[in-house]
Design a protein around this motif. Structure first.
Motif, PDB file in Angstrom:
ATOM      1  N   ARG A   1       0.820  -1.195   0.000  1.00 56.37           N
ATOM      2  CA  ARG A   1       0.000   0.000   0.000  1.00 56.37           C
ATOM      3  C   ARG A   1       0.865   1.260   0.000  1.00 56.37           C
ATOM      4  NH1 ARG A   1      -4.520   1.702   4.473  1.00 56.37           N
ATOM      5  NH2 ARG A   1      -4.802   3.790   3.653  1.00 56.37           N
ATOM      6  N   TRP A   2       1.924   1.282   0.821  1.00 57.63           N
ATOM      7  CA  TRP A   2       2.756   2.489   0.944  1.00 57.63           C
ATOM      8  C   TRP A   2       4.001   2.419   0.061  1.00 57.63           C
ATOM      9  CZ3 TRP A   2       0.166   6.193   3.180  1.00 57.63           C
ATOM     10  CH2 TRP A   2      -0.812   5.864   4.110  1.00 57.63           C
ATOM     11  N   GLY A   3       4.269   1.265  -0.527  1.00 57.50           N
ATOM     12  CA  GLY A   3       5.432   1.128  -1.391  1.00 57.50           C
ATOM     13  C   GLY A   3       6.744   1.071  -0.637  1.00 57.50           C
ATOM     14  N   VAL A   4       6.674   0.619   0.632  1.00 58.69           N
ATOM     15  CA  VAL A   4       7.868   0.570   1.482  1.00 58.69           C
ATOM     16  C   VAL A   4       8.014  -0.828   2.070  1.00 58.69           C
ATOM     17  CG1 VAL A   4       8.950   1.491   3.568  1.00 58.69           C
ATOM     18  CG2 VAL A   4       7.636   3.004   2.077  1.00 58.69           C
ATOM     19  N   ALA A   5       9.244  -1.313   2.124  1.00 61.92           N
ATOM     20  CA  ALA A   5       9.535  -2.613   2.743  1.00 61.92           C
ATOM     21  C   ALA A   5      10.798  -2.479   3.581  1.00 61.92           C
ATOM     22  CB  ALA A   5       9.722  -3.690   1.683  1.00 61.92           C
ATOM     23  N   ALA A   6      10.982  -3.406   4.502  1.00 61.95           N
ATOM     24  CA  ALA A   6      12.177  -3.412   5.350  1.00 61.95           C
ATOM     25  C   ALA A   6      12.763  -4.817   5.398  1.00 61.95           C
ATOM     26  CB  ALA A   6      11.838  -2.943   6.758  1.00 61.95           C
ATOM     27  N   LEU A   7      14.072  -4.904   5.268  1.00 61.60           N
ATOM     28  CA  LEU A   7      14.777  -6.169   5.448  1.00 61.60           C
ATOM     29  C   LEU A   7      15.203  -6.259   6.899  1.00 61.60           C
ATOM     30  CD1 LEU A   7      17.164  -6.260   2.363  1.00 61.60           C
ATOM     31  CD2 LEU A   7      14.867  -7.182   2.558  1.00 61.60           C
ATOM     32  N   GLY A   8      15.168  -7.453   7.465  1.00 65.26           N
ATOM     33  CA  GLY A   8      15.596  -7.592   8.853  1.00 65.26           C
ATOM     34  C   GLY A   8      16.046  -9.001   9.178  1.00 65.26           C
ATOM     35  N   ASN A   9      16.866  -9.088  10.213  1.00 66.17           N
ATOM     36  CA  ASN A   9      17.333 -10.365  10.731  1.00 66.17           C
ATOM     37  C   ASN A   9      18.039 -11.207   9.677  1.00 66.17           C
ATOM     38  OD1 ASN A   9      16.272  -9.871  13.378  1.00 66.17           O
ATOM     39  ND2 ASN A   9      14.259 -10.284  12.527  1.00 66.17           N
ATOM     40  N   VAL A  10      18.880 -10.583   8.892  1.00 65.30           N
ATOM     41  CA  VAL A  10      19.674 -11.298   7.898  1.00 65.30           C
ATOM     42  C   VAL A  10      20.905 -11.838   8.605  1.00 65.30           C
ATOM     43  CG1 VAL A  10      20.959 -11.102   5.744  1.00 65.30           C
ATOM     44  CG2 VAL A  10      18.851  -9.780   6.066  1.00 65.30           C
ATOM     45  N   ALA A  11      21.135 -13.133   8.491  1.00 67.86           N
ATOM     46  CA  ALA A  11      22.275 -13.745   9.181  1.00 67.86           C
ATOM     47  C   ALA A  11      22.809 -14.907   8.358  1.00 67.86           C
ATOM     48  CB  ALA A  11      21.858 -14.232  10.559  1.00 67.86           C
ATOM     49  N   THR A  12      24.072 -15.184   8.534  1.00 65.11           N
ATOM     50  CA  THR A  12      24.726 -16.324   7.890  1.00 65.11           C
ATOM     51  C   THR A  12      25.449 -17.115   8.969  1.00 65.11           C
ATOM     52  OG1 THR A  12      25.094 -14.983   5.912  1.00 65.11           O
ATOM     53  CG2 THR A  12      26.365 -17.003   6.091  1.00 65.11           C
ATOM     54  N   LEU A  13      25.364 -18.432   8.891  1.00 69.31           N
ATOM     55  CA  LEU A  13      26.109 -19.269   9.837  1.00 69.31           C
ATOM     56  C   LEU A  13      27.589 -18.917   9.765  1.00 69.31           C
ATOM     57  CD1 LEU A  13      24.423 -22.710   9.121  1.00 69.31           C
ATOM     58  CD2 LEU A  13      24.210 -21.358  11.212  1.00 69.31           C
ATOM     59  N   ARG A  31      15.139  -7.583  -5.642  1.00 70.71           N
ATOM     60  CA  ARG A  31      14.594  -7.654  -7.004  1.00 70.71           C
ATOM     61  C   ARG A  31      13.107  -7.993  -6.969  1.00 70.71           C
ATOM     62  NH1 ARG A  31      19.651  -9.909  -8.114  1.00 70.71           N
ATOM     63  NH2 ARG A  31      18.883 -12.023  -7.848  1.00 70.71           N
ATOM     64  N   LEU A  32      12.731  -8.959  -6.120  1.00 69.88           N
ATOM     65  CA  LEU A  32      11.315  -9.325  -5.998  1.00 69.88           C
ATOM     66  C   LEU A  32      10.475  -8.155  -5.497  1.00 69.88           C
ATOM     67  CD1 LEU A  32      11.606 -12.903  -4.488  1.00 69.88           C
ATOM     68  CD2 LEU A  32      10.738 -12.304  -6.753  1.00 69.88           C
ATOM     69  N   LEU A  33      10.967  -7.496  -4.464  1.00 67.55           N
ATOM     70  CA  LEU A  33      10.220  -6.375  -3.887  1.00 67.55           C
ATOM     71  C   LEU A  33      10.070  -5.230  -4.873  1.00 67.55           C
ATOM     72  CD1 LEU A  33      11.793  -6.386  -0.322  1.00 67.55           C
ATOM     73  CD2 LEU A  33       9.415  -6.933  -0.888  1.00 67.55           C
ATOM     74  N   LEU A  34      11.160  -4.879  -5.536  1.00 64.36           N
ATOM     75  CA  LEU A  34      11.115  -3.760  -6.484  1.00 64.36           C
ATOM     76  C   LEU A  34      10.225  -4.084  -7.680  1.00 64.36           C
ATOM     77  CD1 LEU A  34      14.860  -2.698  -6.335  1.00 64.36           C
ATOM     78  CD2 LEU A  34      12.904  -1.443  -5.381  1.00 64.36           C
ATOM     79  N   GLY A  35      10.147  -5.352  -8.049  1.00 64.64           N
ATOM     80  CA  GLY A  35       9.283  -5.767  -9.139  1.00 64.64           C
ATOM     81  C   GLY A  35       7.826  -5.868  -8.740  1.00 64.64           C
ATOM     82  N   ASP A  36       7.562  -5.752  -7.447  1.00 60.09           N
ATOM     83  CA  ASP A  36       6.200  -5.884  -6.934  1.00 60.09           C
ATOM     84  C   ASP A  36       5.640  -4.542  -6.458  1.00 60.09           C
ATOM     85  OD1 ASP A  36       3.951  -7.484  -6.401  1.00 60.09           O
ATOM     86  OD2 ASP A  36       4.531  -7.707  -4.296  1.00 60.09           O
ATOM     87  N   GLY A  37       6.198  -3.455  -6.964  1.00 60.08           N
ATOM     88  CA  GLY A  37       5.658  -2.139  -6.638  1.00 60.08           C
ATOM     89  C   GLY A  37       6.279  -1.461  -5.428  1.00 60.08           C
ATOM     90  N   ILE A  38       7.242  -2.089  -4.792  1.00 65.24           N
ATOM     91  CA  ILE A  38       7.929  -1.465  -3.660  1.00 65.24           C
ATOM     92  C   ILE A  38       8.923  -0.448  -4.213  1.00 65.24           C
ATOM     93  CG2 ILE A  38       9.479  -1.853  -1.704  1.00 65.24           C
ATOM     94  CD1 ILE A  38       6.617  -2.919  -1.294  1.00 65.24           C
ATOM     95  N   GLU A  39       8.871   0.770  -3.688  1.00 58.38           N
ATOM     96  CA  GLU A  39       9.761   1.835  -4.152  1.00 58.38           C
ATOM     97  C   GLU A  39      10.922   2.087  -3.199  1.00 58.38           C
ATOM     98  OE1 GLU A  39       7.383   5.290  -4.805  1.00 58.38           O
ATOM     99  OE2 GLU A  39       5.974   4.226  -6.096  1.00 58.38           O
ATOM    100  N   THR A  40      10.720   1.786  -1.916  1.00 56.68           N
ATOM    101  CA  THR A  40      11.734   2.061  -0.903  1.00 56.68           C
ATOM    102  C   THR A  40      11.951   0.820  -0.058  1.00 56.68           C
ATOM    103  OG1 THR A  40      11.039   4.377  -0.788  1.00 56.68           O
ATOM    104  CG2 THR A  40      12.350   3.537   1.053  1.00 56.68           C
ATOM    105  N   ILE A  41      13.215   0.419   0.078  1.00 53.72           N
ATOM    106  CA  ILE A  41      13.574  -0.716   0.936  1.00 53.72           C
ATOM    107  C   ILE A  41      14.561  -0.199   1.968  1.00 53.72           C
ATOM    108  CG2 ILE A  41      14.568  -3.018   1.053  1.00 53.72           C
ATOM    109  CD1 ILE A  41      13.902  -3.293  -1.959  1.00 53.72           C
ATOM    110  N   GLY A  42      14.264  -0.424   3.231  1.00 62.96           N
ATOM    111  CA  GLY A  42      15.134   0.025   4.313  1.00 62.96           C
ATOM    112  C   GLY A  42      15.633  -1.150   5.127  1.00 62.96           C
ATOM    113  N   LEU A  43      16.632  -0.891   5.930  1.00 63.05           N
ATOM    114  CA  LEU A  43      17.154  -1.882   6.860  1.00 63.05           C
ATOM    115  C   LEU A  43      17.964  -1.175   7.925  1.00 63.05           C
ATOM    116  CD1 LEU A  43      20.446  -2.329   6.225  1.00 63.05           C
ATOM    117  CD2 LEU A  43      19.508  -3.423   4.223  1.00 63.05           C
ATOM    118  N   ASN A  44      18.200  -1.856   9.022  1.00 65.15           N
ATOM    119  CA  ASN A  44      19.082  -1.366  10.083  1.00 65.15           C
ATOM    120  C   ASN A  44      20.256  -2.319  10.194  1.00 65.15           C
ATOM    121  OD1 ASN A  44      17.284   0.669  10.791  1.00 65.15           O
ATOM    122  ND2 ASN A  44      16.281  -0.546  12.350  1.00 65.15           N
TER     123      ASN A  44
END
Length: 74
Positions: A1-13, A31-44
């Motif tokens: 709805r707002w065109g915003v997504a956030a990545l979180g809890n990314v970890a590698t063994l 790539r999936l998010l941007l192709g699905d109408g998401i304009e902004t992706i954030g993360l901490n």
């Protein structure tokens, strides 16, 4: 709805680090998010996590602000 997504809890063994796995997974997800109408992706990410900062920078993320993590105890 707002065109915003956030990545979180990314970890590698630990034994699998340094192979670009997290960066590859994040790139595919972006790539999936941007192709699905998401304009902004954030993360901490902690600024002292140099490997993660490097990976995210390679993906095109930019540092925009500092953040503080805190716990509230009643």
């Amino acid at each position: 709805r707002w065109g915003v997504a956030a990545l979180g809890n990314v970890a590698t063994l630990p034994e699998l680090r340094g192979q670009g796995l997290a960066r590859g997974a994040c790139a595919a997800l972006c790539r999936l998010l941007l192709g699905d109408g998401i304009e902004t992706i954030g993360l901490n990410v902690h600024r002292d996590n140099e490997a993660a900062v490097r990976a995210y920078t390679r993906l095109g993320f930019e540092r925009v602000a500092e953040y503080v993590e805190a716990s509230l105890v009643s």
